[in-house]
Design a protein around this motif. Structure first.
Motif, mmCIF file in Angstrom:
data_model
loop_
_atom_site.group_PDB
_atom_site.id
_atom_site.type_symbol
_atom_site.label_atom_id
_atom_site.label_comp_id
_atom_site.label_asym_id
_atom_site.label_seq_id
_atom_site.Cartn_x
_atom_site.Cartn_y
_atom_site.Cartn_z
ATOM 1 N N SER A 15 10.364 1.664 5.833
ATOM 2 C CA SER A 15 10.499 3.057 5.843
ATOM 3 C C SER A 15 9.276 3.755 6.557
ATOM 4 C CB SER A 15 10.661 3.482 4.379
ATOM 5 O OG SER A 15 9.446 3.122 3.746
ATOM 6 N N TRP A 16 8.265 3.065 6.744
ATOM 7 C CA TRP A 16 7.089 3.910 7.386
ATOM 8 C C TRP A 16 7.435 4.155 8.854
ATOM 9 C CZ3 TRP A 16 1.736 1.259 6.122
ATOM 10 C CH2 TRP A 16 1.526 1.574 4.708
ATOM 11 N N ALA A 20 0.908 -1.231 0.085
ATOM 12 C CA ALA A 20 0.008 -0.011 0.019
ATOM 13 C C ALA A 20 0.796 1.507 0.018
ATOM 14 C CB ALA A 20 -1.063 0.129 1.236
ATOM 15 N N THR A 21 0.343 2.322 -0.529
ATOM 16 C CA THR A 21 0.896 3.555 -0.478
ATOM 17 C C THR A 21 0.029 4.400 0.590
ATOM 18 O OG1 THR A 21 1.571 3.530 -2.664
ATOM 19 C CG2 THR A 21 1.523 5.641 -1.679
ATOM 20 N N LEU A 22 0.750 5.008 1.441
ATOM 21 C CA LEU A 22 -0.030 5.861 2.545
ATOM 22 C C LEU A 22 -0.577 7.025 1.944
ATOM 23 C CD1 LEU A 22 1.493 5.497 6.007
ATOM 24 C CD2 LEU A 22 -0.426 4.507 5.269
ATOM 25 N N ASP A 23 -1.598 7.772 2.242
ATOM 26 C CA ASP A 23 -2.156 8.929 1.964
ATOM 27 C C ASP A 23 -1.065 9.950 2.441
ATOM 28 O OD1 ASP A 23 -4.812 10.650 1.405
ATOM 29 O OD2 ASP A 23 -3.853 11.609 3.039
ATOM 30 N N PRO A 24 -0.729 11.105 1.622
ATOM 31 C CA PRO A 24 0.064 11.863 2.014
ATOM 32 C C PRO A 24 -0.163 12.439 3.526
ATOM 33 C CG PRO A 24 -0.383 12.580 -0.057
ATOM 34 C CD PRO A 24 -1.151 11.598 0.314
ATOM 35 N N ALA A 25 -1.110 12.629 4.056
ATOM 36 C CA ALA A 25 -1.802 12.949 5.238
ATOM 37 C C ALA A 25 -1.462 11.997 6.561
ATOM 38 C CB ALA A 25 -3.102 13.733 5.351
ATOM 39 N N GLY A 26 -1.320 10.614 5.941
ATOM 40 C CA GLY A 26 -0.876 9.729 6.918
ATOM 41 C C GLY A 26 -2.066 8.892 6.987
ATOM 42 N N ALA A 27 -2.172 7.810 7.979
ATOM 43 C CA ALA A 27 -3.275 6.920 8.052
ATOM 44 C C ALA A 27 -3.159 6.790 9.464
ATOM 45 C CB ALA A 27 -2.992 5.696 7.186
ATOM 46 N N ALA A 48 13.058 8.937 8.194
ATOM 47 C CA ALA A 48 12.940 10.206 7.656
ATOM 48 C C ALA A 48 11.625 10.810 8.299
ATOM 49 C CB ALA A 48 12.944 10.245 6.275
ATOM 50 N N ALA A 49 11.701 12.040 8.936
ATOM 51 C CA ALA A 49 10.760 12.851 9.452
ATOM 52 C C ALA A 49 9.504 12.971 8.529
ATOM 53 C CB ALA A 49 11.152 14.304 9.915
ATOM 54 N N ASP A 50 9.692 12.880 7.253
ATOM 55 C CA ASP A 50 8.613 13.160 6.279
ATOM 56 C C ASP A 50 8.225 11.805 5.798
ATOM 57 O OD1 ASP A 50 10.883 12.552 4.665
ATOM 58 O OD2 ASP A 50 10.495 14.088 3.397
ATOM 59 N N ALA A 51 8.744 10.700 6.270
ATOM 60 C CA ALA A 51 8.203 9.323 5.987
ATOM 61 C C ALA A 51 6.868 9.086 6.373
ATOM 62 C CB ALA A 51 9.172 8.375 6.652
#
Length: 187
Positions: A106-107, A81-88, A129-132
């Motif tokens: 990486s999540w 899965a690819t997470l929504d940019p806002a997270g899940a 990464a903080a933006d992961a």
């Protein structure tokens, strides 16, 4: 009966009442729970209630969902899965059940699960990464839990898939028992 024996008897009786009560609640939930187990769904509703579960997501904007694990469990694989940019946010409730949650290494994962049991990230500690992509797991547990990892032995996956297939072959699997392979469409 001495004081400690009486306390133990009361505790044991309470435990048995809790088990019976939760089993009745699980049967009620199983009848009314509407699952969304599509591998491409951005929001899922999964249940393993008195049965096994094997689910693999390929969502392109995964936002989370609800997972009910009552006297059942298995594998929930989010590595595709690819997470929504806002997270899940994944809301879980376990009662004498649990599952292995597979996520990409990486999540970033935050767990906010309370109760007797819990959820834990078993992946090796490392700076991500903080933006992961960020997954939050929240919910409650009563003698159950959720283990987060990025890898699982192939034998474990095979074993769970076989259990789900046996349950389906017996005709007792309902819509809350998703399998990793999509069902063939017959026209």
């Amino acid at each position: 009966m001495n004081g400690m024996g009486r306390v133990f008897s009361i505790f044991l009786a309470g435990f048995v009442v809790a088990m019976v009560g939760s089993a009745v609640a699980a049967l009620s939930l199983k009848r009314r729970f509407i699952a969304n187990a599509s591998p491409t769904a951005d929001e899922i509703r999964l249940a393993a209630i008195f049965e096994p579960i094997s689910f693999e997501s390929h969502a392109t904007g995964f936002r989370g969902g609800d997972v009910e694990l009552w006297y059942g469990g298995g594998i929930i694989d989010l590595r595709g899965a690819t997470l929504d940019p806002a997270g899940a946010t994944l809301r879980v409730r376990t009662v004498f059940g649990g599952a292995q949650l597979l996520v990409p290494d990486s999540w970033n994962v935050t767990t906010r699960v309370m109760g007797i049991g819990g959820a834990g990230d078993g992946r090796p500690r490392k700076d991500r990464a903080a933006d992961a992509p960020h997954l939050t797991i929240e919910g409650t547990t009563f003698f159950g839990g959720l283990g987060v990892t990025s890898d699982i032995p192939a034998e474990a996956v095979r074993s769970v898939r076989e259990a789900v297939a046996k349950r389906r072959a017996a005709g007792s699997a309902g819509p809350g028992v998703p399998v990793m392979e999509p069902e063939p469409v017959i026209s």
